[in-house]
Design a protein around this motif. Structure first.
Motif, PDB file in Angstrom:
ATOM      1  N   ARG A   1       0.825  -1.206   0.000  1.00 31.40           N
ATOM      2  CA  ARG A   1       0.000   0.000   0.000  1.00 31.40           C
ATOM      3  C   ARG A   1       0.862   1.261   0.000  1.00 31.40           C
ATOM      4  O   ARG A   1       0.487   2.300  -0.519  1.00 31.40           O
ATOM      5  CB  ARG A   1      -0.957   0.009   1.193  1.00 31.40           C
ATOM      6  CG  ARG A   1      -2.162   0.909   0.922  1.00 31.40           C
ATOM      7  CD  ARG A   1      -3.098   1.074   2.083  1.00 31.40           C
ATOM      8  NE  ARG A   1      -3.624  -0.159   2.605  1.00 31.40           N
ATOM      9  CZ  ARG A   1      -4.461  -0.226   3.633  1.00 31.40           C
ATOM     10  NH1 ARG A   1      -4.867   0.881   4.219  1.00 31.40           N
ATOM     11  NH2 ARG A   1      -4.895  -1.385   4.086  1.00 31.40           N
TER      12      ARG A   1
ATOM     13  N   LEU B   1       1.453   2.867  -3.389  1.00 28.55           N
ATOM     14  CA  LEU B   1       0.459   3.682  -4.098  1.00 28.55           C
ATOM     15  C   LEU B   1       0.953   5.118  -4.143  1.00 28.55           C
ATOM     16  O   LEU B   1       1.504   5.613  -3.166  1.00 28.55           O
ATOM     17  CB  LEU B   1      -0.892   3.625  -3.383  1.00 28.55           C
ATOM     18  CG  LEU B   1      -1.600   2.266  -3.345  1.00 28.55           C
ATOM     19  CD1 LEU B   1      -2.941   2.407  -2.635  1.00 28.55           C
ATOM     20  CD2 LEU B   1      -1.808   1.726  -4.752  1.00 28.55           C
TER      21      LEU B   1
ATOM     22  N   GLU C   1      -0.143   8.115  -3.861  1.00 27.19           N
ATOM     23  CA  GLU C   1      -0.455   9.127  -2.834  1.00 27.19           C
ATOM     24  C   GLU C   1       0.071   8.735  -1.447  1.00 27.19           C
ATOM     25  O   GLU C   1       0.064   9.551  -0.527  1.00 27.19           O
ATOM     26  CB  GLU C   1      -1.961   9.389  -2.752  1.00 27.19           C
ATOM     27  CG  GLU C   1      -2.547  10.060  -3.974  1.00 27.19           C
ATOM     28  CD  GLU C   1      -3.041   9.059  -5.004  1.00 27.19           C
ATOM     29  OE1 GLU C   1      -2.783   7.847  -4.824  1.00 27.19           O
ATOM     30  OE2 GLU C   1      -3.664   9.474  -5.994  1.00 27.19           O
ATOM     31  N   HIS C   2       0.490   7.489  -1.281  1.00 23.66           N
ATOM     32  CA  HIS C   2       1.076   7.091   0.006  1.00 23.66           C
ATOM     33  C   HIS C   2       2.596   7.284   0.025  1.00 23.66           C
ATOM     34  O   HIS C   2       3.215   7.201   1.090  1.00 23.66           O
ATOM     35  CB  HIS C   2       0.777   5.611   0.304  1.00 23.66           C
ATOM     36  CG  HIS C   2      -0.586   5.383   0.914  1.00 23.66           C
ATOM     37  ND1 HIS C   2      -0.946   5.852   2.155  1.00 23.66           N
ATOM     38  CD2 HIS C   2      -1.675   4.734   0.441  1.00 23.66           C
ATOM     39  CE1 HIS C   2      -2.196   5.501   2.432  1.00 23.66           C
ATOM     40  NE2 HIS C   2      -2.660   4.822   1.410  1.00 23.66           N
TER      41      HIS C   2
ATOM     42  N   TYR D   1       5.368  12.397  -5.496  1.00 20.93           N
ATOM     43  CA  TYR D   1       4.974  11.031  -5.830  1.00 20.93           C
ATOM     44  C   TYR D   1       4.788  10.829  -7.330  1.00 20.93           C
ATOM     45  O   TYR D   1       4.590  11.777  -8.081  1.00 20.93           O
ATOM     46  CB  TYR D   1       3.727  10.600  -5.054  1.00 20.93           C
ATOM     47  CG  TYR D   1       2.466  11.415  -5.256  1.00 20.93           C
ATOM     48  CD1 TYR D   1       1.845  11.505  -6.490  1.00 20.93           C
ATOM     49  CD2 TYR D   1       1.851  12.054  -4.162  1.00 20.93           C
ATOM     50  CE1 TYR D   1       0.666  12.200  -6.651  1.00 20.93           C
ATOM     51  CE2 TYR D   1       0.669  12.759  -4.320  1.00 20.93           C
ATOM     52  CZ  TYR D   1       0.078  12.826  -5.566  1.00 20.93           C
ATOM     53  OH  TYR D   1      -1.083  13.525  -5.735  1.00 20.93           O
TER      54      TYR D   1
ATOM     55  N   ARG E   1      -5.206   2.007 -11.170  1.00 25.42           N
ATOM     56  CA  ARG E   1      -5.129   3.230 -10.366  1.00 25.42           C
ATOM     57  C   ARG E   1      -5.987   3.144  -9.091  1.00 25.42           C
ATOM     58  O   ARG E   1      -5.648   3.706  -8.064  1.00 25.42           O
ATOM     59  CB  ARG E   1      -5.595   4.373 -11.262  1.00 25.42           C
ATOM     60  CG  ARG E   1      -5.675   5.716 -10.647  1.00 25.42           C
ATOM     61  CD  ARG E   1      -4.298   6.329 -10.534  1.00 25.42           C
ATOM     62  NE  ARG E   1      -4.430   7.681 -10.000  1.00 25.42           N
ATOM     63  CZ  ARG E   1      -4.686   7.937  -8.729  1.00 25.42           C
ATOM     64  NH1 ARG E   1      -4.776   6.966  -7.866  1.00 25.42           N
ATOM     65  NH2 ARG E   1      -4.819   9.172  -8.306  1.00 25.42           N
ATOM     66  N   ALA E   2      -7.084   2.417  -9.202  1.00 25.00           N
ATOM     67  CA  ALA E   2      -8.036   2.410  -8.100  1.00 25.00           C
ATOM     68  C   ALA E   2      -7.874   1.208  -7.168  1.00 25.00           C
ATOM     69  O   ALA E   2      -8.653   1.024  -6.256  1.00 25.00           O
ATOM     70  CB  ALA E   2      -9.450   2.435  -8.653  1.00 25.00           C
TER      71      ALA E   2
ATOM     72  N   VAL F   1      -6.416  -0.958  -4.180  1.00 27.99           N
ATOM     73  CA  VAL F   1      -5.773  -0.722  -2.880  1.00 27.99           C
ATOM     74  C   VAL F   1      -5.283  -2.064  -2.348  1.00 27.99           C
ATOM     75  O   VAL F   1      -6.085  -2.931  -2.003  1.00 27.99           O
ATOM     76  CB  VAL F   1      -6.768  -0.092  -1.879  1.00 27.99           C
ATOM     77  CG1 VAL F   1      -6.123   0.073  -0.504  1.00 27.99           C
ATOM     78  CG2 VAL F   1      -7.275   1.241  -2.401  1.00 27.99           C
TER      79      VAL F   1
ATOM     80  N   HIS G   1      -4.412  -4.969  -0.039  1.00 21.28           N
ATOM     81  CA  HIS G   1      -4.787  -5.351   1.321  1.00 21.28           C
ATOM     82  C   HIS G   1      -5.008  -6.857   1.355  1.00 21.28           C
ATOM     83  O   HIS G   1      -5.093  -7.497   0.298  1.00 21.28           O
ATOM     84  CB  HIS G   1      -6.062  -4.634   1.777  1.00 21.28           C
ATOM     85  CG  HIS G   1      -7.285  -5.008   0.991  1.00 21.28           C
ATOM     86  ND1 HIS G   1      -8.191  -5.951   1.403  1.00 21.28           N
ATOM     87  CD2 HIS G   1      -7.752  -4.576  -0.206  1.00 21.28           C
ATOM     88  CE1 HIS G   1      -9.163  -6.074   0.524  1.00 21.28           C
ATOM     89  NE2 HIS G   1      -8.915  -5.260  -0.480  1.00 21.28           N
ATOM     90  N   TYR G   2      -5.056  -7.403   2.556  1.00 22.70           N
ATOM     91  CA  TYR G   2      -5.324  -8.838   2.706  1.00 22.70           C
ATOM     92  C   TYR G   2      -6.763  -9.026   3.184  1.00 22.70           C
ATOM     93  O   TYR G   2      -7.195  -8.352   4.128  1.00 22.70           O
ATOM     94  CB  TYR G   2      -4.370  -9.461   3.725  1.00 22.70           C
ATOM     95  CG  TYR G   2      -2.908  -9.293   3.351  1.00 22.70           C
ATOM     96  CD1 TYR G   2      -2.431  -9.742   2.119  1.00 22.70           C
ATOM     97  CD2 TYR G   2      -2.019  -8.679   4.223  1.00 22.70           C
ATOM     98  CE1 TYR G   2      -1.103  -9.581   1.764  1.00 22.70           C
ATOM     99  CE2 TYR G   2      -0.681  -8.522   3.878  1.00 22.70           C
ATOM    100  CZ  TYR G   2      -0.232  -8.960   2.653  1.00 22.70           C
ATOM    101  OH  TYR G   2       1.079  -8.799   2.301  1.00 22.70           O
ATOM    102  N   LEU G   3      -7.461  -9.929   2.551  1.00 23.88           N
ATOM    103  CA  LEU G   3      -8.801 -10.267   3.023  1.00 23.88           C
ATOM    104  C   LEU G   3      -8.689 -10.951   4.385  1.00 23.88           C
ATOM    105  O   LEU G   3      -7.633 -11.522   4.714  1.00 23.88           O
ATOM    106  CB  LEU G   3      -9.490 -11.187   2.012  1.00 23.88           C
ATOM    107  CG  LEU G   3      -9.898 -10.507   0.690  1.00 23.88           C
ATOM    108  CD1 LEU G   3     -10.328 -11.551  -0.330  1.00 23.88           C
ATOM    109  CD2 LEU G   3     -11.003  -9.481   0.915  1.00 23.88           C
TER     110      LEU G   3
END
Lengths: 283, 332
Positions: free
Chosen positions: A72, A75, A77-78, A227, A236-237, A239, A241-243
């Motif tokens: 993450r 990304l 913006e991060h 960035y 682009r959209a 994110v 993550h882990y379920l």
């Protein structure tokens, strides 16, 4: 000239010199370098994944952290996200402190703190002004007001952005409340922070770091981060993550150090020395 | 004392001095934080904040009201709840004595006091004769679906006053207004919070009024009955991220005023976008496995976000949000 005329200034001067400790203050100005001997593994190489031990996180924070994928941070913006005031003293930095004084009274109106590496400026207002309203914007360093507790500078900070309590996914909310204490010992400062987080901590998180005076303070590291998306064709959209239940690092840290899952998942109990006994029994 | 001796002393001092002392105080602070969060969530405060450039944010019951001022007059985005319009007009008058010329609605949910706010102003069209001759208020701008839904209210619901209806609508893309030396873009966001959402971008001031696709007090309200969809909310949040340029280290630069709650910048939108996307992904995964709504709710896909964004009471509960996400994704 009457005796009274002579004694009045003397009494005033005596009262001023013997003023209560509330008005006492020390000179923190200068350039300070952190000492990384304390909590070194977390601060320099960085914490390992799934090591939440010693953090009084609650179950909401634990679940948040277990869903957090390190990707993450890639990304765009991060990429330029920096540490909040509640964490930044853990990172590599040099701390420059200087005072701002009222030219008429010479009272300290603000203490400025500049942390290199992240180019973060923090202003600690000493003039008694109130904190902004709830609806004001939050920043990485928040809004700080300070007071002298004897020779200790105590700083209260609100309006801090969402960040992390530990940089392996343990979140800090945007409702944290931070109290810092800066204690001068000759050419060293001990910094102690107390963070409360009504969203993600069960108990206050207390940390400390030490600084020593840098007498050759010419090196200043600038980091004007901009960035960019360097992965052509990436969604682009999306994110990362882990379920729930699918974090692939669940056993890595605890297996390496032969710890129980309860221990590495942290919580207030893991902060206290008594927990060592429980660990021995668990083994 | 050498620097090397300090760490051990530090731990002892910290434990003795702070760990024992501040626990009750910290708990009080936590309670206070929750109270403040709830108060902010309910929008009980009325207050004005200068954002930057020509743009101000008025925090009011019913949501944030955005005000742009300048030599040409006043432009307002969204209106407060019933009963709060006089207080908001009084706040606007503190910012400018010029007439209110435009009122833009980001969705139907921010039109409650359109008539009162509009009537406090006058349109540009007709000049000094128009306002007298036609007794018109400020021009009300919204996507045409806002007008459509306000004109066709379901039976049993309150019919809006004719004075509150949008007078200038747009269909696709964006409505462009140049006002107070600034391009102002009302950008349509299809099927998001509703089917009539716009975000308003003040291009010179570098401020975005996001409306209800971004709510700093709760999970986004996805109003399926009014054509909303979680996918549209995520798209709108990503468009806001695309418009934002931070000033330094992911802070400042473009400011974003949410439909409700505190002032934000790109990082706040980013964390919110991440959260909504993750919840969408979780529900999508469960829908893909054929789980029922009850099973999805039982799985608590919003769990770690509930303490900050969730609610078990009020007009928009966590259960309602999960149901809206579930149905947005084709769950039956």
């Amino acid at each position: 000239m009457s005796l009274l005329k002579w004694t009045r200034p003397l009494v005033l001067l005596t009262a001023f010199v013997a003023a209560p400790s509330a008005s006492a203050q020390v000179d923190l100005t200068g350039m300070w370098n952190p000492q990384f001997t304390e909590d070194q593994p977390e601060r320099i190489p960085g914490p390992e994944l799934l090591d939440y031990a010693g953090i009084p996180l609650n179950d909401f924070a634990r679940k948040w952290a277990l869903a957090w994928a390190p990707d993450r941070l890639g990304l765009q913006e991060h990429q330029c996200q920096v540490h909040t005031a509640a964490y930044i003293h853990r990172g590599p930095l040099a701390l420059r402190i200087w005072e701002e004084r009222d030219p008429q009274t010479q009272n300290i109106t603000a203490i400025h703190m500049y942390t290199s590496t992240y180019e973060q400026n923090r202003v600690v207002y000493m003039d008694g002004r109130p904190h902004p309203p709830e609806y004001a914007a939050h920043t990485w360093q928040g809004f700080s007001t300070g007071k002298w507790d004897g020779n200790v500078l105590t700083v209260h900070t609100t309006h801090i952005k969402q960040g992390w309590h530990r940089r392996n996914g343990i979140p800090s909310s945007d409702l944290i409340d931070l109290t810092d204490h800066f204690v001068l010992h000759g050419d060293a400062i001990t910094h102690i922070s107390v963070v409360t987080d009504p969203v993600y901590l069960s108990e206050p998180l207390i940390k400390s770091e030490d600084y020593v005076r840098n007498t050759n303070p010419n090196g200043n590291w600038l980091w004007p981060c901009e960035y960019v998306n360097e992965l052509p064709g990436s969604d682009r959209a999306k994110v990362p993550h882990y379920l729930p239940g699918e974090n692939p690092f669940m056993d890595e840290f605890r297996s390496k150090y032969k710890l129980s899952l309860d221990a590495v998942l942290g919580g207030p109990e893991t902060m206290y020395p008594d927990y060592m006994e429980k660990l021995k029994v668990a083994k | 004392m050498t620097a090397k001796t300090i760490p051990a002393l530090t731990l002892a001092a910290a434990a003795a001095f702070f760990a024992l002392g501040p626990a009750p105080q910290a708990r009080a602070q936590q309670a206070k934080g929750k109270q403040q969060a709830k108060a902010a969530a309910k929008g009980q405060e009325i207050g004005t904040l200068k954002v930057q450039g020509n743009v101000y944010m008025i925090v009011a019951p019913g949501g944030n009201v955005v005000v742009q001022t300048g030599d040409w007059g006043v432009l307002v985005v969204d209106t407060p709840a019933e009963g709060a319009s006089d207080a908001v007009i009084a706040e606007i008058r503190k910012l400018s004595s010029k007439p209110i010329r435009y009122l833009i609605n980001t969705s139907m949910d921010h039109t409650a006091t359109n008539a009162a706010i509009s009537r406090a102003g006058a349109p540009i069209t007709g000049g000094n004769l128009g306002a007298v001759a036609f007794d018109n208020g400020a021009t009300i701008v919204a996507h045409e679906n806002v007008l459509g839904r306000m004109s066709n209210v379901p039976e049993g619901q309150k019919v809006p006053n004719a004075d509150s209806l949008p007078t200038t609508t747009f269909n696709e893309g964006q409505k462009e207004i140049f006002f107070n030396d600034e391009p102002v873009l009302a950008m349509f966001q299809p099927k998001a919070h509703t089917d009539g959402d716009s975000i308003v971008f003040f291009r010179r001031s570098d401020v975005i009024a996001a409306g209800d696709v971004f709510d700093m007090t709760s999970f986004p309200k996805v109003d399926l009955a009014k054509g909303g969809n979680i996918e549209g909310v995520i798209k709108a949040l990503n468009i806001i991220l695309d418009l934002c340029v931070p000033r330094h280290e992911q802070e400042g630069g473009t400011y974003v005023i949410p439909g409700r709650g505190r002032l934000t910048d790109e990082h706040d939108v980013l964390e919110y976008r991440d959260m909504v996307t993750i919840i969408r992904d979780r529900v999508k995964n469960l829908v893909g496995k054929g789980q029922t709504l009850a099973q999805v709710k039982a799985a608590k896909p919003t769990y770690e976000y509930d303490a900050r964004w969730g609610s078990t009471t009020g007009p928009w509960t966590t259960d309602m949000f999960v149901e809206a996400v579930y149905k947005s994704l084709g769950g039956k």
